[in-house]
Motif scaffolding. Structure first.
Motif, PDB file in Angstrom:
ATOM      1  N   VAL A  33       0.649  -1.170   0.055  1.00  0.00           N
ATOM      2  CA  VAL A  33      -0.156   0.198  -0.030  1.00  0.00           C
ATOM      3  C   VAL A  33       1.128   1.099   0.130  1.00  0.00           C
ATOM      4  N   ALA A  34       0.871   2.044  -0.848  1.00  0.00           N
ATOM      5  CA  ALA A  34       1.405   3.071  -1.138  1.00  0.00           C
ATOM      6  C   ALA A  34       0.880   4.368  -0.319  1.00  0.00           C
ATOM      7  N   THR A  35       1.288   4.502   0.994  1.00  0.00           N
ATOM      8  CA  THR A  35       0.475   5.397   1.880  1.00  0.00           C
ATOM      9  C   THR A  35       0.937   6.871   1.470  1.00  0.00           C
ATOM     10  N   ALA A  36       1.928   7.216   0.929  1.00  0.00           N
ATOM     11  CA  ALA A  36       2.457   8.565   0.446  1.00  0.00           C
ATOM     12  C   ALA A  36       1.202   8.826  -0.696  1.00  0.00           C
ATOM     13  N   PHE A  37       0.719   8.106  -1.334  1.00  0.00           N
ATOM     14  CA  PHE A  37      -0.193   8.455  -2.459  1.00  0.00           C
ATOM     15  C   PHE A  37      -1.545   8.660  -1.918  1.00  0.00           C
ATOM     16  N   THR A  38      -1.851   7.931  -0.675  1.00  0.00           N
ATOM     17  CA  THR A  38      -3.181   7.952  -0.080  1.00  0.00           C
ATOM     18  C   THR A  38      -3.009   9.403   0.576  1.00  0.00           C
ATOM     19  N   MET A  39      -1.752   9.786   1.354  1.00  0.00           N
ATOM     20  CA  MET A  39      -1.824  11.173   1.791  1.00  0.00           C
ATOM     21  C   MET A  39      -2.005  12.194   1.120  1.00  0.00           C
ATOM     22  N   ALA A  40      -1.420  11.971   0.012  1.00  0.00           N
ATOM     23  CA  ALA A  40      -1.588  13.147  -1.188  1.00  0.00           C
ATOM     24  C   ALA A  40      -3.088  13.263  -1.656  1.00  0.00           C
ATOM     25  N   ARG A  41      -3.609  12.071  -1.891  1.00  0.00           N
ATOM     26  CA  ARG A  41      -4.968  12.159  -2.048  1.00  0.00           C
ATOM     27  C   ARG A  41      -5.847  13.181  -1.110  1.00  0.00           C
ATOM     28  N   SER A  83      -5.256  16.614  -1.560  1.00  0.00           N
ATOM     29  CA  SER A  83      -5.630  17.202  -2.524  1.00  0.00           C
ATOM     30  C   SER A  83      -6.981  17.377  -2.615  1.00  0.00           C
ATOM     31  N   ASN A  84      -7.947  17.050  -1.586  1.00  0.00           N
ATOM     32  CA  ASN A  84      -9.334  17.245  -1.604  1.00  0.00           C
ATOM     33  C   ASN A  84      -9.342  18.352  -0.236  1.00  0.00           C
ATOM     34  N   ILE A  85      -8.842  19.073   0.137  1.00  0.00           N
ATOM     35  CA  ILE A  85      -8.949  20.424   1.038  1.00  0.00           C
ATOM     36  C   ILE A  85      -9.668  21.084   0.174  1.00  0.00           C
ATOM     37  N   PRO A  86     -10.919  21.575   0.759  1.00  0.00           N
ATOM     38  CA  PRO A  86     -11.883  22.535  -0.106  1.00  0.00           C
ATOM     39  C   PRO A  86     -11.075  23.683  -0.663  1.00  0.00           C
ATOM     40  N   ILE A  87     -11.483  24.377  -1.965  1.00  0.00           N
ATOM     41  CA  ILE A  87     -10.987  25.562  -2.358  1.00  0.00           C
ATOM     42  C   ILE A  87     -11.447  26.678  -1.782  1.00  0.00           C
ATOM     43  N   SER A  88     -10.538  27.748  -1.304  1.00  0.00           N
ATOM     44  CA  SER A  88     -11.050  28.821  -0.718  1.00  0.00           C
ATOM     45  C   SER A  88     -11.456  29.871  -1.604  1.00  0.00           C
ATOM     46  N   ARG A  89     -12.039  31.085  -1.300  1.00  0.00           N
ATOM     47  CA  ARG A  89     -12.327  32.101  -2.524  1.00  0.00           C
ATOM     48  C   ARG A  89     -11.093  32.446  -3.057  1.00  0.00           C
ATOM     49  N   PRO A 103      -6.975  27.247  -5.023  1.00  0.00           N
ATOM     50  CA  PRO A 103      -6.500  26.095  -4.385  1.00  0.00           C
ATOM     51  C   PRO A 103      -5.605  26.523  -3.338  1.00  0.00           C
ATOM     52  N   THR A 104      -5.782  25.620  -2.333  1.00  0.00           N
ATOM     53  CA  THR A 104      -4.612  25.652  -1.311  1.00  0.00           C
ATOM     54  C   THR A 104      -3.219  25.669  -1.596  1.00  0.00           C
ATOM     55  N   SER A 105      -2.310  26.411  -1.178  1.00  0.00           N
ATOM     56  CA  SER A 105      -1.043  26.502  -1.267  1.00  0.00           C
ATOM     57  C   SER A 105      -0.511  25.450  -0.219  1.00  0.00           C
ATOM     58  N   LEU A 106       0.268  24.294  -0.720  1.00  0.00           N
ATOM     59  CA  LEU A 106       0.832  23.500   0.473  1.00  0.00           C
ATOM     60  C   LEU A 106       2.232  23.288   0.582  1.00  0.00           C
ATOM     61  N   VAL A 107       2.866  23.674   1.699  1.00  0.00           N
ATOM     62  CA  VAL A 107       4.309  24.083   1.846  1.00  0.00           C
ATOM     63  C   VAL A 107       4.913  22.706   2.578  1.00  0.00           C
ATOM     64  N   ILE A 108       5.930  22.013   1.770  1.00  0.00           N
ATOM     65  CA  ILE A 108       6.574  20.908   2.323  1.00  0.00           C
ATOM     66  C   ILE A 108       8.047  21.031   2.119  1.00  0.00           C
ATOM     67  N   TYR A 109       8.637  20.644   3.297  1.00  0.00           N
ATOM     68  CA  TYR A 109      10.240  20.644   2.948  1.00  0.00           C
ATOM     69  C   TYR A 109      10.761  19.352   2.708  1.00  0.00           C
ATOM     70  N   ASP A 110      11.869  19.282   2.114  1.00  0.00           N
ATOM     71  CA  ASP A 110      12.557  18.168   1.521  1.00  0.00           C
ATOM     72  C   ASP A 110      11.865  16.891   1.640  1.00  0.00           C
ATOM     73  N   ILE A 111      11.008  16.898   0.847  1.00  0.00           N
ATOM     74  CA  ILE A 111      10.082  15.673   0.383  1.00  0.00           C
ATOM     75  C   ILE A 111      11.023  14.338   0.200  1.00  0.00           C
ATOM     76  N   PHE A 115      -0.003  14.984  -6.285  1.00  0.00           N
ATOM     77  CA  PHE A 115      -1.200  15.901  -5.659  1.00  0.00           C
ATOM     78  C   PHE A 115      -2.059  16.244  -6.870  1.00  0.00           C
ATOM     79  N   GLY A 116      -3.366  16.409  -6.513  1.00  0.00           N
ATOM     80  CA  GLY A 116      -4.292  16.883  -7.554  1.00  0.00           C
ATOM     81  C   GLY A 116      -4.178  18.465  -7.731  1.00  0.00           C
ATOM     82  N   ASP A 117      -5.344  18.861  -8.565  1.00  0.00           N
ATOM     83  CA  ASP A 117      -5.351  20.227  -8.979  1.00  0.00           C
ATOM     84  C   ASP A 117      -5.911  21.284  -7.956  1.00  0.00           C
ATOM     85  N   HIS A 118      -6.261  20.544  -6.864  1.00  0.00           N
ATOM     86  CA  HIS A 118      -7.184  21.596  -5.542  1.00  0.00           C
ATOM     87  C   HIS A 118      -6.193  22.079  -4.718  1.00  0.00           C
ATOM     88  N   VAL A 119      -4.612  21.547  -4.818  1.00  0.00           N
ATOM     89  CA  VAL A 119      -3.516  21.965  -4.071  1.00  0.00           C
ATOM     90  C   VAL A 119      -2.557  22.280  -4.941  1.00  0.00           C
TER      91      VAL A 119
END
Length: 318
Positions: free
Chosen positions: A115-123, A126-132, A135-143, A152-156
């Motif tokens: 089970v690729a849990t990294a893909f699950t977490m990304a999904r 990626s479903n965080i609701p869009i704000s006004r 899309p949400t900006s998602l800041v990650i360090y040294d993935i 990640f999908g287009d909602h982030v």
């Protein structure tokens, strides 16, 4: 720390999980345009979260950010509940800072049933609701795996940052800065970081199997007479770093230190570095991307914390 007054930039309201409170305060201290906000983190008798976002009406039309820490599965659900709620409060934009992407080392299937849990977490993210503001900006360090940016999908909008500039500044402060060699424990670390550290001579190590053991050997480069700094994105048990230190010392390294952005250290495995003279490490630099580890380690040698706070404050203005 004195706040820097800035013009032409946005005011950001910064929420945070309980674990990240100290880091959030450091982020806010870097800029007069970042204001800390609060959440009531409560639980019902059955253990499920009972949450309340304070001053919810006042954040309408504001730029909002949340500093998360997914240190264990038990804290993820309550934070996701807040993360999904904030963009729906009519905010101008929403930024999620998840400095350490915790499932990043489980990104591939090697046999049917994995089970690729990294893909699950990304999904999930990626479903965080869009704000006004979009899309949400998602800041990650040294993935851990660079290909995960495509999970990640287009909602982030993932923004991949690095802690390496903190290390470079610290190395320049050392008295022997002209005799520093950077060592990579494997080809993956070299691919990830060598372009960011190309002003230093490099040693590349490799892991080979000898029976049931994995032995670290030097693939290329010469550590003799130098202060060698092993660089990687994260540490779990620390076994690979210790084996690297041994082989570098055996090849004449004057001193060996280490840097990792994410000091995960499950089951208090950091203790093997604070005992027995730190297993031969002069310095062990970490960031505060894993706040629970920083709290546990404190200032015990050889550890030294390089805070991501200034970098996060800058990322909130992007």
């Amino acid at each position: 720390m004195e706040k820097k007054e800035e013009t032409g930039k946005k005011q950001v309201l910064l929420f945070h999980c309980v674990e990240s409170e100290e880091l959030a305060r450091k982020v806010a201290a870097h800029s007069g345009l970042i204001q800390l906000q609060s959440i009531k983190w409560r639980s019902f008798d059955d253990g499920f979260p009972n949450l309340f976002i304070n001053n919810a009406q006042e954040i309408r039309g504001q730029h909002v950010a949340f500093l998360a820490s997914f240190s264990s599965p038990s804290v993820i659900f309550e934070q996701l509940s807040v993360i999904y709620a904030l963009p729906r409060l009519f905010v101008a934009s929403f930024t999620l800072v998840l400095a350490y992407f915790p499932t990043g080392s489980f990104e591939r299937m090697e046999e049917e049933g994995d089970v690729a849990t990294a893909f699950t977490m990304a999904r999930i993210l990626s479903n965080i609701p869009i704000s006004r503001g979009g899309p949400t900006s998602l800041v990650i360090y040294d993935i851990h795996a660079l290909q995960e940016r495509f999970y990640f999908g287009d909602h982030v909008l993932p923004l991949f940052e690095t802690g390496i500039p903190l290390l470079k500044r610290r190395l320049c402060e050392l008295p022997e800065s002209e005799k520093i060699v950077v060592a990579f424990p494997d080809d993956g670390a070299w691919k990830r970081f060598h372009k960011l550290l190309d002003n230093f001579p490099a040693v590349v190590c490799t892991k080979v199997r000898e029976g049931d053991k994995r032995i670290v050997r030097i693939k290329e480069g010469n550590p003799s007479g130098c202060h060698v700094v092993i660089v990687d994105d994260l540490v779990q048990s620390g076994g690979t770093l210790i084996e690297c230190q041994k082989v570098l010392a055996a090849h004449g390294a004057a001193k060996v230190s280490a840097y990792v952005t994410h000091a995960v250290f499950p089951k208090r495995s950091w203790e093997r570095f604070t005992c027995n003279n730190g297993e031969g490490f002069a310095y062990f630099w970490i960031t505060d991307s894993c706040p629970h580890t920083v709290k546990a380690i404190g200032n015990q040698a050889p550890f030294e914390v390089l805070s991501l706070a200034g970098s996060i404050a800058d990322a909130l203005q992007i």
